[in-house]
Scaffold this motif. Sequence first.
Motif, PDB file in Angstrom:
ATOM      1  N   THR A  12       0.830  -1.203   0.000  1.00 30.32           N
ATOM      2  CA  THR A  12       0.000   0.000   0.000  1.00 30.32           C
ATOM      3  C   THR A  12       0.868   1.258   0.000  1.00 30.32           C
ATOM      4  O   THR A  12       0.514   2.249  -0.617  1.00 30.32           O
ATOM      5  CB  THR A  12      -0.984   0.026   1.193  1.00 30.32           C
ATOM      6  OG1 THR A  12      -0.261  -0.038   2.417  1.00 30.32           O
ATOM      7  CG2 THR A  12      -1.989  -1.112   1.094  1.00 30.32           C
ATOM      8  N   TRP A  13       2.004   1.195   0.682  1.00 30.06           N
ATOM      9  CA  TRP A  13       2.929   2.341   0.676  1.00 30.06           C
ATOM     10  C   TRP A  13       3.443   2.581  -0.741  1.00 30.06           C
ATOM     11  O   TRP A  13       3.454   3.702  -1.234  1.00 30.06           O
ATOM     12  CB  TRP A  13       4.099   2.081   1.622  1.00 30.06           C
ATOM     13  CG  TRP A  13       5.095   3.193   1.631  1.00 30.06           C
ATOM     14  CD1 TRP A  13       5.063   4.317   2.392  1.00 30.06           C
ATOM     15  CD2 TRP A  13       6.264   3.315   0.803  1.00 30.06           C
ATOM     16  NE1 TRP A  13       6.143   5.123   2.097  1.00 30.06           N
ATOM     17  CE2 TRP A  13       6.893   4.530   1.124  1.00 30.06           C
ATOM     18  CE3 TRP A  13       6.828   2.503  -0.177  1.00 30.06           C
ATOM     19  CZ2 TRP A  13       8.052   4.948   0.498  1.00 30.06           C
ATOM     20  CZ3 TRP A  13       7.982   2.932  -0.789  1.00 30.06           C
ATOM     21  CH2 TRP A  13       8.585   4.146  -0.455  1.00 30.06           C
ATOM     22  N   TRP A  14       3.850   1.505  -1.412  1.00 30.28           N
ATOM     23  CA  TRP A  14       4.335   1.609  -2.788  1.00 30.28           C
ATOM     24  C   TRP A  14       3.231   2.139  -3.690  1.00 30.28           C
ATOM     25  O   TRP A  14       3.460   3.024  -4.524  1.00 30.28           O
ATOM     26  CB  TRP A  14       4.810   0.233  -3.263  1.00 30.28           C
ATOM     27  CG  TRP A  14       5.273   0.244  -4.682  1.00 30.28           C
ATOM     28  CD1 TRP A  14       6.510   0.537  -5.147  1.00 30.28           C
ATOM     29  CD2 TRP A  14       4.473  -0.022  -5.844  1.00 30.28           C
ATOM     30  NE1 TRP A  14       6.531   0.471  -6.521  1.00 30.28           N
ATOM     31  CE2 TRP A  14       5.290   0.126  -6.972  1.00 30.28           C
ATOM     32  CE3 TRP A  14       3.138  -0.378  -6.035  1.00 30.28           C
ATOM     33  CZ2 TRP A  14       4.835  -0.063  -8.262  1.00 30.28           C
ATOM     34  CZ3 TRP A  14       2.676  -0.565  -7.326  1.00 30.28           C
ATOM     35  CH2 TRP A  14       3.527  -0.406  -8.420  1.00 30.28           C
ATOM     36  N   LEU A  15       2.027   1.631  -3.525  1.00 31.54           N
ATOM     37  CA  LEU A  15       0.895   2.042  -4.340  1.00 31.54           C
ATOM     38  C   LEU A  15       0.616   3.536  -4.191  1.00 31.54           C
ATOM     39  O   LEU A  15       0.385   4.239  -5.174  1.00 31.54           O
ATOM     40  CB  LEU A  15      -0.338   1.234  -3.944  1.00 31.54           C
ATOM     41  CG  LEU A  15      -1.602   1.468  -4.749  1.00 31.54           C
ATOM     42  CD1 LEU A  15      -1.411   1.000  -6.190  1.00 31.54           C
ATOM     43  CD2 LEU A  15      -2.763   0.732  -4.100  1.00 31.54           C
ATOM     44  N   TYR A  18       3.285   5.292  -6.101  1.00 27.48           N
ATOM     45  CA  TYR A  18       3.136   5.020  -7.524  1.00 27.48           C
ATOM     46  C   TYR A  18       1.985   5.830  -8.120  1.00 27.48           C
ATOM     47  O   TYR A  18       2.044   6.256  -9.276  1.00 27.48           O
ATOM     48  CB  TYR A  18       2.899   3.522  -7.734  1.00 27.48           C
ATOM     49  CG  TYR A  18       2.747   3.114  -9.172  1.00 27.48           C
ATOM     50  CD1 TYR A  18       3.844   3.088 -10.031  1.00 27.48           C
ATOM     51  CD2 TYR A  18       1.505   2.756  -9.682  1.00 27.48           C
ATOM     52  CE1 TYR A  18       3.705   2.708 -11.360  1.00 27.48           C
ATOM     53  CE2 TYR A  18       1.349   2.381 -11.004  1.00 27.48           C
ATOM     54  CZ  TYR A  18       2.454   2.352 -11.826  1.00 27.48           C
ATOM     55  OH  TYR A  18       2.318   1.987 -13.146  1.00 27.48           O
ATOM     56  N   ALA A  19       0.946   6.057  -7.317  1.00 30.95           N
ATOM     57  CA  ALA A  19      -0.234   6.788  -7.792  1.00 30.95           C
ATOM     58  C   ALA A  19       0.122   8.175  -8.301  1.00 30.95           C
ATOM     59  O   ALA A  19      -0.568   8.728  -9.153  1.00 30.95           O
ATOM     60  CB  ALA A  19      -1.276   6.887  -6.680  1.00 30.95           C
ATOM     61  N   ILE A  23      -1.503   7.684 -12.771  1.00 33.44           N
ATOM     62  CA  ILE A  23      -2.888   7.848 -12.330  1.00 33.44           C
ATOM     63  C   ILE A  23      -3.825   6.890 -13.067  1.00 33.44           C
ATOM     64  O   ILE A  23      -4.687   6.274 -12.453  1.00 33.44           O
ATOM     65  CB  ILE A  23      -3.362   9.308 -12.547  1.00 33.44           C
ATOM     66  CG1 ILE A  23      -2.476  10.283 -11.789  1.00 33.44           C
ATOM     67  CG2 ILE A  23      -4.814   9.466 -12.153  1.00 33.44           C
ATOM     68  CD1 ILE A  23      -2.477  10.144 -10.304  1.00 33.44           C
ATOM     69  N   LEU A  24      -3.664   6.759 -14.369  1.00 35.11           N
ATOM     70  CA  LEU A  24      -4.583   5.922 -15.145  1.00 35.11           C
ATOM     71  C   LEU A  24      -4.548   4.462 -14.705  1.00 35.11           C
ATOM     72  O   LEU A  24      -5.586   3.810 -14.625  1.00 35.11           O
ATOM     73  CB  LEU A  24      -4.289   6.043 -16.637  1.00 35.11           C
ATOM     74  CG  LEU A  24      -4.510   7.431 -17.235  1.00 35.11           C
ATOM     75  CD1 LEU A  24      -4.124   7.454 -18.712  1.00 35.11           C
ATOM     76  CD2 LEU A  24      -5.942   7.886 -17.048  1.00 35.11           C
ATOM     77  N   GLY A  25      -3.366   3.963 -14.416  1.00 36.29           N
ATOM     78  CA  GLY A  25      -3.256   2.587 -13.944  1.00 36.29           C
ATOM     79  C   GLY A  25      -3.961   2.379 -12.617  1.00 36.29           C
ATOM     80  O   GLY A  25      -4.554   1.333 -12.363  1.00 36.29           O
ATOM     81  N   ASP A  48      -2.434   5.004   3.479  1.00 45.39           N
ATOM     82  CA  ASP A  48      -1.905   4.886   2.121  1.00 45.39           C
ATOM     83  C   ASP A  48      -3.022   4.819   1.080  1.00 45.39           C
ATOM     84  O   ASP A  48      -2.939   5.450   0.029  1.00 45.39           O
ATOM     85  CB  ASP A  48      -1.011   3.649   1.998  1.00 45.39           C
ATOM     86  CG  ASP A  48       0.258   3.750   2.820  1.00 45.39           C
ATOM     87  OD1 ASP A  48       0.684   4.881   3.134  1.00 45.39           O
ATOM     88  OD2 ASP A  48       0.829   2.691   3.156  1.00 45.39           O
ATOM     89  N   LEU A  49      -4.069   4.062   1.377  1.00 44.38           N
ATOM     90  CA  LEU A  49      -5.157   3.920   0.402  1.00 44.38           C
ATOM     91  C   LEU A  49      -6.012   5.184   0.313  1.00 44.38           C
ATOM     92  O   LEU A  49      -6.459   5.545  -0.776  1.00 44.38           O
ATOM     93  CB  LEU A  49      -5.995   2.680   0.720  1.00 44.38           C
ATOM     94  CG  LEU A  49      -5.240   1.369   0.442  1.00 44.38           C
ATOM     95  CD1 LEU A  49      -5.992   0.179   0.991  1.00 44.38           C
ATOM     96  CD2 LEU A  49      -4.973   1.195  -1.039  1.00 44.38           C
TER      97      LEU A  49
END
Length: 135
Positions: A12-15, A18-19, A23-25, A48-49
């Motif tokens: 979740t930290w990576w996500l 990464y966001a 953004i589209l992914g 994170d989420l």
Amino acid sequence: NQTKLPAKWYMTWWLANYAEHDILGIESRQEEYWTMLLELDHEGMKRDLWKVLTKIKLNDDLAGVVFDQALKTIVSQKHAVAVRAYAMEVALNVALTYPELASEVIIIFESLSPEEQASIRARKRMFLKKLRKVK
């Protein structure tokens, strides 16, 4: 068929980081991330989420559900400050997309205690200015 994502804090930290770059992914799987957030009991992962949700444009089907939960999270003292702060930003973003919701967010923000943590008070002031321009 896509497999369900595992919910691990490092993921979740990576996500969340990464966001900011793809953004589209992230937007294409927003329902899955939302479901994951609802199932978690770890405040760091929730933070994170919620942060991920601040970066994306929520689809119409999900925006109302996320908005309602964001308002509940904002006023709940059981959540970590960072979780509440990101929920405030998500509520703001939804209200900016759907201006008819701005007055509801203003009421929630104004109901927050003056004894709140500094980060909550700062976001409250900053976000109220934006919301009052919309209303």
